[in-house]
Design a protein around this motif. Structure first.
Motif, PDB file in Angstrom:
ATOM      1  N   GLN A 725       0.761  -1.083   0.001  1.00 46.08           N
ATOM      2  CA  GLN A 725      -0.033  -0.014   0.192  1.00 46.08           C
ATOM      3  C   GLN A 725       1.067   1.163   0.104  1.00 46.08           C
ATOM      4  OE1 GLN A 725      -2.639  -0.173   3.350  1.00 46.08           O
ATOM      5  NE2 GLN A 725      -3.886  -1.795   2.393  1.00 46.08           N
ATOM      6  N   LEU A 726       1.853   1.304   0.837  1.00 46.40           N
ATOM      7  CA  LEU A 726       2.877   2.470   0.834  1.00 46.40           C
ATOM      8  C   LEU A 726       3.468   2.570  -0.692  1.00 46.40           C
ATOM      9  CD1 LEU A 726       4.478   4.492   2.344  1.00 46.40           C
ATOM     10  CD2 LEU A 726       5.916   2.525   3.080  1.00 46.40           C
ATOM     11  N   LEU A 727       4.002   1.323  -1.066  1.00 47.08           N
ATOM     12  CA  LEU A 727       4.805   1.530  -2.303  1.00 47.08           C
ATOM     13  C   LEU A 727       3.836   1.977  -3.238  1.00 47.08           C
ATOM     14  CD1 LEU A 727       7.355   0.899  -3.790  1.00 47.08           C
ATOM     15  CD2 LEU A 727       6.292  -1.389  -4.098  1.00 47.08           C
ATOM     16  N   TYR A 728       2.432   1.623  -3.349  1.00 51.79           N
ATOM     17  CA  TYR A 728       1.478   1.985  -4.446  1.00 51.79           C
ATOM     18  C   TYR A 728       1.175   3.435  -4.306  1.00 51.79           C
ATOM     19  CZ  TYR A 728       0.767  -2.854  -5.204  1.00 51.79           C
ATOM     20  OH  TYR A 728       0.975  -4.188  -5.652  1.00 51.79           O
ATOM     21  N   MET A 729       1.336   3.697  -3.209  1.00 45.82           N
ATOM     22  CA  MET A 729       0.838   5.420  -2.843  1.00 45.82           C
ATOM     23  C   MET A 729       2.111   6.121  -3.653  1.00 45.82           C
ATOM     24  SD  MET A 729       0.371   7.508   0.588  1.00 45.82           S
ATOM     25  CE  MET A 729       2.154   7.594   1.149  1.00 45.82           C
ATOM     26  N   ILE A 730       3.585   5.742  -3.215  1.00 45.69           N
ATOM     27  CA  ILE A 730       4.587   6.417  -3.836  1.00 45.69           C
ATOM     28  C   ILE A 730       4.695   6.345  -5.256  1.00 45.69           C
ATOM     29  CG2 ILE A 730       7.054   6.264  -4.011  1.00 45.69           C
ATOM     30  CD1 ILE A 730       6.960   5.179  -1.039  1.00 45.69           C
ATOM     31  N   TYR A 731       4.262   5.169  -5.733  1.00 48.35           N
ATOM     32  CA  TYR A 731       4.031   5.200  -7.507  1.00 48.35           C
ATOM     33  C   TYR A 731       3.189   6.030  -8.006  1.00 48.35           C
ATOM     34  CZ  TYR A 731       6.558   0.604  -7.361  1.00 48.35           C
ATOM     35  OH  TYR A 731       7.607  -0.455  -7.405  1.00 48.35           O
ATOM     36  N   GLY A 732       1.681   6.164  -7.178  1.00 56.93           N
ATOM     37  CA  GLY A 732       0.911   7.055  -7.945  1.00 56.93           C
ATOM     38  C   GLY A 732       1.422   8.590  -7.669  1.00 56.93           C
ATOM     39  N   LEU A 733       2.229   9.112  -6.564  1.00 57.19           N
ATOM     40  CA  LEU A 733       2.557  10.556  -6.324  1.00 57.19           C
ATOM     41  C   LEU A 733       3.515  10.529  -7.297  1.00 57.19           C
ATOM     42  CD1 LEU A 733       2.066  10.504  -2.632  1.00 57.19           C
ATOM     43  CD2 LEU A 733       0.701  11.739  -4.235  1.00 57.19           C
ATOM     44  N   LEU A 734       4.533   9.843  -7.594  1.00 54.91           N
ATOM     45  CA  LEU A 734       5.688  10.063  -8.579  1.00 54.91           C
ATOM     46  C   LEU A 734       5.291  10.029  -9.953  1.00 54.91           C
ATOM     47  CD1 LEU A 734       8.606   7.736  -6.835  1.00 54.91           C
ATOM     48  CD2 LEU A 734       8.193  10.330  -7.065  1.00 54.91           C
ATOM     49  N   GLY A 735       3.985   9.497 -10.071  1.00 59.55           N
ATOM     50  CA  GLY A 735       3.505   9.293 -11.399  1.00 59.55           C
ATOM     51  C   GLY A 735       3.533  10.796 -12.027  1.00 59.55           C
ATOM     52  N   LEU A 736       3.248  11.769 -11.265  1.00 61.53           N
ATOM     53  CA  LEU A 736       3.237  13.342 -11.634  1.00 61.53           C
ATOM     54  C   LEU A 736       4.692  13.611 -12.194  1.00 61.53           C
ATOM     55  CD1 LEU A 736       2.002  16.090 -11.921  1.00 61.53           C
ATOM     56  CD2 LEU A 736       2.494  16.496  -9.811  1.00 61.53           C
ATOM     57  N   ALA A 737       5.604  13.151 -11.513  1.00 67.97           N
ATOM     58  CA  ALA A 737       6.987  13.321 -11.992  1.00 67.97           C
ATOM     59  C   ALA A 737       7.380  12.711 -13.259  1.00 67.97           C
ATOM     60  CB  ALA A 737       8.035  12.910 -10.824  1.00 67.97           C
ATOM     61  N   ILE A 738       6.929  11.602 -13.262  1.00 71.08           N
ATOM     62  CA  ILE A 738       7.023  10.743 -14.554  1.00 71.08           C
ATOM     63  C   ILE A 738       6.278  11.433 -15.608  1.00 71.08           C
ATOM     64  CG2 ILE A 738       6.662   8.562 -15.719  1.00 71.08           C
ATOM     65  CD1 ILE A 738       8.599   8.469 -13.328  1.00 71.08           C
ATOM     66  N   ILE A 739       5.051  12.082 -15.232  1.00 67.86           N
ATOM     67  CA  ILE A 739       4.444  12.674 -16.536  1.00 67.86           C
ATOM     68  C   ILE A 739       5.276  14.014 -17.007  1.00 67.86           C
ATOM     69  CG2 ILE A 739       2.333  14.317 -17.080  1.00 67.86           C
ATOM     70  CD1 ILE A 739       0.836  12.026 -15.263  1.00 67.86           C
ATOM     71  N   VAL A 740       5.654  14.668 -16.093  1.00 67.68           N
ATOM     72  CA  VAL A 740       6.390  15.789 -16.293  1.00 67.68           C
ATOM     73  C   VAL A 740       7.595  15.416 -17.342  1.00 67.68           C
ATOM     74  CG1 VAL A 740       7.968  17.838 -15.571  1.00 67.68           C
ATOM     75  CG2 VAL A 740       5.598  17.323 -14.504  1.00 67.68           C
ATOM     76  N   ALA A 741       8.404  14.463 -16.763  1.00 63.96           N
ATOM     77  CA  ALA A 741       9.747  13.852 -17.391  1.00 63.96           C
ATOM     78  C   ALA A 741       9.118  13.513 -18.782  1.00 63.96           C
ATOM     79  CB  ALA A 741      10.053  12.679 -16.713  1.00 63.96           C
ATOM     80  N   VAL A 742       7.897  12.723 -19.019  1.00 65.27           N
ATOM     81  CA  VAL A 742       7.618  12.367 -20.462  1.00 65.27           C
ATOM     82  C   VAL A 742       7.142  13.658 -21.351  1.00 65.27           C
ATOM     83  CG1 VAL A 742       5.821  11.356 -22.003  1.00 65.27           C
ATOM     84  CG2 VAL A 742       6.487  10.213 -19.739  1.00 65.27           C
ATOM     85  N   LEU A 743       6.644  14.702 -20.562  1.00 62.53           N
ATOM     86  CA  LEU A 743       6.711  15.991 -21.323  1.00 62.53           C
ATOM     87  C   LEU A 743       7.960  16.546 -21.772  1.00 62.53           C
ATOM     88  CD1 LEU A 743       4.034  17.787 -19.447  1.00 62.53           C
ATOM     89  CD2 LEU A 743       3.633  16.726 -21.514  1.00 62.53           C
ATOM     90  N   GLY A 744       8.910  16.443 -20.925  1.00 62.46           N
ATOM     91  CA  GLY A 744      10.368  16.908 -21.342  1.00 62.46           C
ATOM     92  C   GLY A 744      10.961  16.158 -22.457  1.00 62.46           C
ATOM     93  N   VAL A 745      10.743  14.762 -22.590  1.00 63.44           N
ATOM     94  CA  VAL A 745      11.276  14.168 -23.777  1.00 63.44           C
ATOM     95  C   VAL A 745      10.422  14.471 -25.028  1.00 63.44           C
ATOM     96  CG1 VAL A 745      11.529  11.983 -25.065  1.00 63.44           C
ATOM     97  CG2 VAL A 745      11.912  12.064 -22.533  1.00 63.44           C
ATOM     98  N   VAL A 746       9.110  14.867 -24.849  1.00 59.39           N
ATOM     99  CA  VAL A 746       8.461  15.195 -25.926  1.00 59.39           C
ATOM    100  C   VAL A 746       9.034  16.777 -26.466  1.00 59.39           C
ATOM    101  CG1 VAL A 746       5.964  16.017 -26.653  1.00 59.39           C
ATOM    102  CG2 VAL A 746       6.359  14.112 -25.370  1.00 59.39           C
ATOM    103  N   ASN A 747       9.000  17.525 -25.359  1.00 59.41           N
ATOM    104  CA  ASN A 747       9.463  18.819 -25.748  1.00 59.41           C
ATOM    105  C   ASN A 747      10.842  18.780 -26.415  1.00 59.41           C
ATOM    106  OD1 ASN A 747       8.822  21.537 -25.618  1.00 59.41           O
ATOM    107  ND2 ASN A 747       9.736  21.919 -23.617  1.00 59.41           N
TER     108      ASN A 747
END
Length: 856
Positions: A725-747
């Motif tokens: 449960q703790l790990l999935y919460m971390i995954y979910g919250l870090l998803g925002l950072a991953i999204i921003v990182a994907v935007l960086g690759v696109v950019n």
């Protein structure tokens, strides 16, 4: 003129700015949404507590321990019924209400034998129904309870449990189980903090919940002629010692303290992840402005040639960044309100009914939103702006780089190597540290240094690592593969900055995965080595009553049952030091069911009047077997107990625990102190089927759904589920950072395509097909994404493994590397690269060849 030039430049490149704008919006939204949610929740509870608190509340003074109030298990503090008349006689008192409320009872739906109400977090409050001037609830259907078989339930709990008027409901109290019928439904006037409320009439509540004719508190309301402080002083004077009186303000502060820790945890956890997203977004903005500045090299040269100063060029770029920051922060602030509403709906799902119609913005929200958005964006843009201002006009007009760039690269490499080597040395030192506290400090500094070091070294690593990662591309994909590899290596600084965003998110994911996997495996290993009992029965909030224990012992196939009680205590050693820690009183069979790893003494001494201490505690206070410790219990009761066994550290079942036999503890405390066990351990009889006995045990305790009954395998699954449960919460919250990182690759790819327009036209002209062109861009994106994933995996493994080594002596003894997660992460990174390249590749393929060649 400067502002006009900046505005024209911004509007001319608005398409290129939009992805950076999204990064700012997401980062600011996380910060502002968290603050709005926190402000709204705090304001809502403030109103709830302020609107329901009595002017003064009379309660029994709780027992003291170490100068602090303590709550003894199984004991309810009460005041005599005569207190109502005594307070009513005080001057300035208008009305008085005697209340009965406990948190130890469990509500059970007999139709499905399931617990009703929350099992964790907010409490289940059971008490008497009494009209008061500031009741938090009102009857919305049915009627108030009358007689010993009627009960009212709050609307939220009734809805979740599928109960209504006339439904049967059981109350499992420490004194027994009682059957009721729901006579009415009450609804909160303001906010339901997530608690379940059940009301009986006063006589029934006193009999079933307290076992005596008394109240848990007396609430008084003044007529306005005297202040609350005066009413408090009069009440204290009338009742003397043994009682405490709280004013409305003090009740509000006490209630806010209870919910404040939960809200603060959510607030700071989310702000922490907002900081991560800001850091990742910063790399995206740096990359964007670096590429925009590079594409405008000749434009900058012309500005310098016609009289523009370095300062003006610098300011021109910073003004563009400021425009981006203000627009992004404004949009982020609006998105933050939506995020806050989402968090409120999430809280509703767990029973905390906050109202989205009453969002509390506050001055701190826009200040934080614009402060964070503007500072991060302008700071991120300042680096390429400063670099651009250093380019000599003639060099810029010729589109040549600056000679200082080679020197800057050497400095960058030197700084990166020093930081990475220093951080690595700190991680090694942390793993070898004698104590977890020292190791933790070294680990924290090492994580920061290695992270910054890898970011600084990104361009250098890009040249070597990308060459290795892309070595197979020419053979597999021909010219498109060779071009993709070289394009990724062409601008190492850009590739390194793009990959850094993805690296940070994945490093945290891998590090958290290693830690949780190691924790799970360590617990499993400790269960196998230390726990001889076959079953673990936890009593939840109310503990295990004598009736529950009787049901456990009478189960067919059960050999014996070990009980563990928890009593608050203060330990005083011979050196005069005091330690606040509970004494864990255990029945004699404890030494049969658990294998205490003893560094000195024998576990059997627990049944001979001695107690156990941990290895660190013994070392800190210079204790040896036979030395005595003074144990003070609540109410001033003390006893002197010798140390019988010093437990070797490294096992989470025993670390920090002070065990003593119930016979020993029973000499200092009353019989009621050892009435409610915190947990029970059962051992199947020799030859009995462990699985069948577990089923029989569950049948014996089916009347108590609040209990958790597990065998060793079930306990391991429970622990693993908690870590997951703790790990999935971390995954979910870090998803925002991953999204921003994907935007960086696109950019990066989108701007790179624009930058290489003429080159793309030439490649098409000499025979590169659209399909090969798109493949080239996709492969370049995959290489960059996998490069970031490789760096993130390396960092994450280093952080996770070091964390395990730091905590090895505290129970995290087994290292477990989640290879499946690592492989899945690398594969997902390749998919991220493919996804990020879709739009840039499509745009590149649609370019007109002649127009592209003619591009200046």
């Amino acid at each position: 003129m400067l502002l006009k030039t900046s505005l024209r430049s911004f509007l001319a490149h608005k398409g290129r700015m939009i992805l950076s704008l999204i990064a700012v919006v997401l980062s600011v939204a996380f910060v502002s949404g968290t603050l709005v949610f926190s402000n709204t929740a705090t304001s809502t509870f403030d109103r709830l507590f302020a609107s329901t608190a009595s002017d003064i509340s009379l309660q029994q003074e709780p027992p003291k321990l170490g100068g602090k109030d303590v709550r003894e298990p199984g004991k309810v503090l009460t005041v005599p019924v005569g207190s109502v008349e005594k307070i009513a006689a005080l001057p300035g008192v208008k009305s008085v209400v005697g209340q009965v409320f406990t948190e130890d009872a469990t509500l059970v739906n007999p139709a499905n034998n399931k617990a009703v109400g929350p099992t964790t977090g907010a409490p289940t409050l059971t008490g008497n129904w009494a009209d008061s001037p500031r009741n938090s609830v009102e009857i919305t259907s049915g009627k108030a309870p009358q007689g010993e078989n009627q009960l009212m339930l709050d609307a939220d709990t009734a809805k979740k449990a599928g109960l209504g008027l006339g439904s049967p409901l059981q109350v499992v109290a420490t004194s027994g189980t009682y059957n009721f019928t729901i006579s009415g439904i009450v609804t909160f006037k303001t906010t339901n903090p997530g608690a379940a409320l059940a009301f009986m009439d006063t006589a029934t509540a006193q009999k079933d919940l307290l076992g005596t004719t008394a109240y848990t508190s007396v609430e008084a309301y003044g007529d306005g002629s005297r202040s609350n402080e005066q009413l408090k002083a009069d009440a204290l004077s009338a009742f003397g010692s043994g009682y405490k009186v709280l004013t409305a303000e003090e009740q509000k502060a006490e209630n806010n303290k209870d919910v404040g820790s939960f809200l603060d945890f959510m607030k700071y956890a989310m702000l922490g992840f907002a900081l991560i997203s800001l850091l990742v977004g910063g790399f995206l903005i740096i990359n964007t402005f670096s590429m925009l500045v590079a594409q405008r090299t000749r434009e900058i040269g012309l500005l310098r040639a016609v009289g523009g100063s370095r300062r003006q060029v610098n300011q021109s770029v910073l003004v563009e960044a400021l425009i981006l920051a203000v627009v992004g922060s404004t949009l982020g602030l609006g998105a933050g309100l939506g995020l806050a509403e989402g968090l409120i709906q999430l809280m509703k799902a767990v029973g905390m009914n906050l109202s989205g119609a009453e969002l509390k913005i506050g001055l701190n929200v826009p200040l934080a939103a614009y402060g964070v958005g503007v500072v991060i964006t302008v700071l991120a843009a300042w680096i390429p702006a400063r670099r651009a201002s250093k380019i000599a006009p003639i060099a810029a007009l010729r589109d040549h780089g600056t000679p200082a760039e080679a020197k800057a690269n050497r400095i960058r490499t030197a700084v990166g190597l020093v930081l990475t080597a220093g951080g690595g040395a700190l991680l090694v030192a942390a793993a070898a540290a004698d104590t977890a506290a020292t190791g933790g400090k070294l680990l924290g500094v090492g994580v920061v240094c290695t992270l910054i070091g890898f970011v600084v070294l990104g361009p250098l690593l890009a040249t070597t690592v990308v060459r290795v990662l892309g070595a197979a591309l020419p053979k597999l994909f021909g010219p498109a593969g060779r071009l993709a590899q070289r394009n990724a290596m062409r601008n190492p600084r850009r590739t390194g900055a793009t990959a850094a965003a993805l690296m940070i998110g994945l490093a945290l994911v891998i590090g958290a995965s290693v830690f949780t996997s190691s924790a799970t495996e360590s617990i499993n290993d400790q269960v196998d080595k230390s726990v001889g009992a076959d079953y673990i029965i936890a009593g939840g909030r109310g503990g295990l009553t004598p009736d529950m224990v009787k049901g456990i012992k009478s189960t067919q196939g059960m050999d014996h049952v070990t009980l563990q009680f928890e009593l608050p205590a203060v330990l005083t050693t011979a050196d005069g030091a005091t330690t606040e820690a509970p004494i864990l009183a255990v029945t004699p069979s404890f030494v049969q069911d658990f294998k205490l790893p003893a560094s000195a003494g024998t576990p059997e001494s627990l049944n001979q009047g001695a107690m156990s201490v941990g290895q660190d505690f013994a070392k800190e206070h210079h204790l040896a077997v036979g030395d005595k410790i003074t144990v003070e219990y609540a109410g001033g009761r003390t006893q002197s107990v010798p140390v019988g066994v010093i437990v070797t550290k490294g096992n989470s079942f025993f670390d920090g625990g002070y065990f003593a036999g119930t016979d020993t503890v029973g000499k200092a405390v009353s019989e009621t102190d050892l009435k409610l066990a915190a947990v029970a351990f059962g051992k199947a009889a020799p030859g009995a089927d462990v699985a069948k006995t577990l089923t029989a045990l569950e049948d014996s305790l089916k009347a108590y759904p609040q209990l958790t009954v597990q065998d060793q395998a079930g306990y391991k699954e429970l622990v693993q589920g908690q870590f997951n449960q703790l790990l999935y919460m971390i995954y979910g919250l870090l998803g925002l950072a991953i999204i921003v990182a994907v935007l960086g690759v696109v950019n990066t790819l989108a701007l790179s395509v624009v930058e290489r327009t003429r080159e793309i036209g030439l490649l098409r002209a000499i025979g590169l097909s659209r399909r090969q062109l798109r493949r080239m861009i996709r492969l370049e994106s995959v290489v960059i994404a996998v490069f970031g994933a490789v760096l993130g995996t390396g960092l994450g493994l280093a952080w996770g493994i070091t964390s395990q080594k730091v905590l090895a002596s505290n129970g995290l003894a087994t290292l477990a590397v989640p290879t499946t997660t690592i492989v899945a992460t690398l594969f997902a990174s390749a998919l991220i690269g493919l996804f990020a390249a879709l739009v840039p590749a499509f745009r590149a393929g649609r370019m007109n060849v002649l127009a592209a060649i003619a591009t200046d």
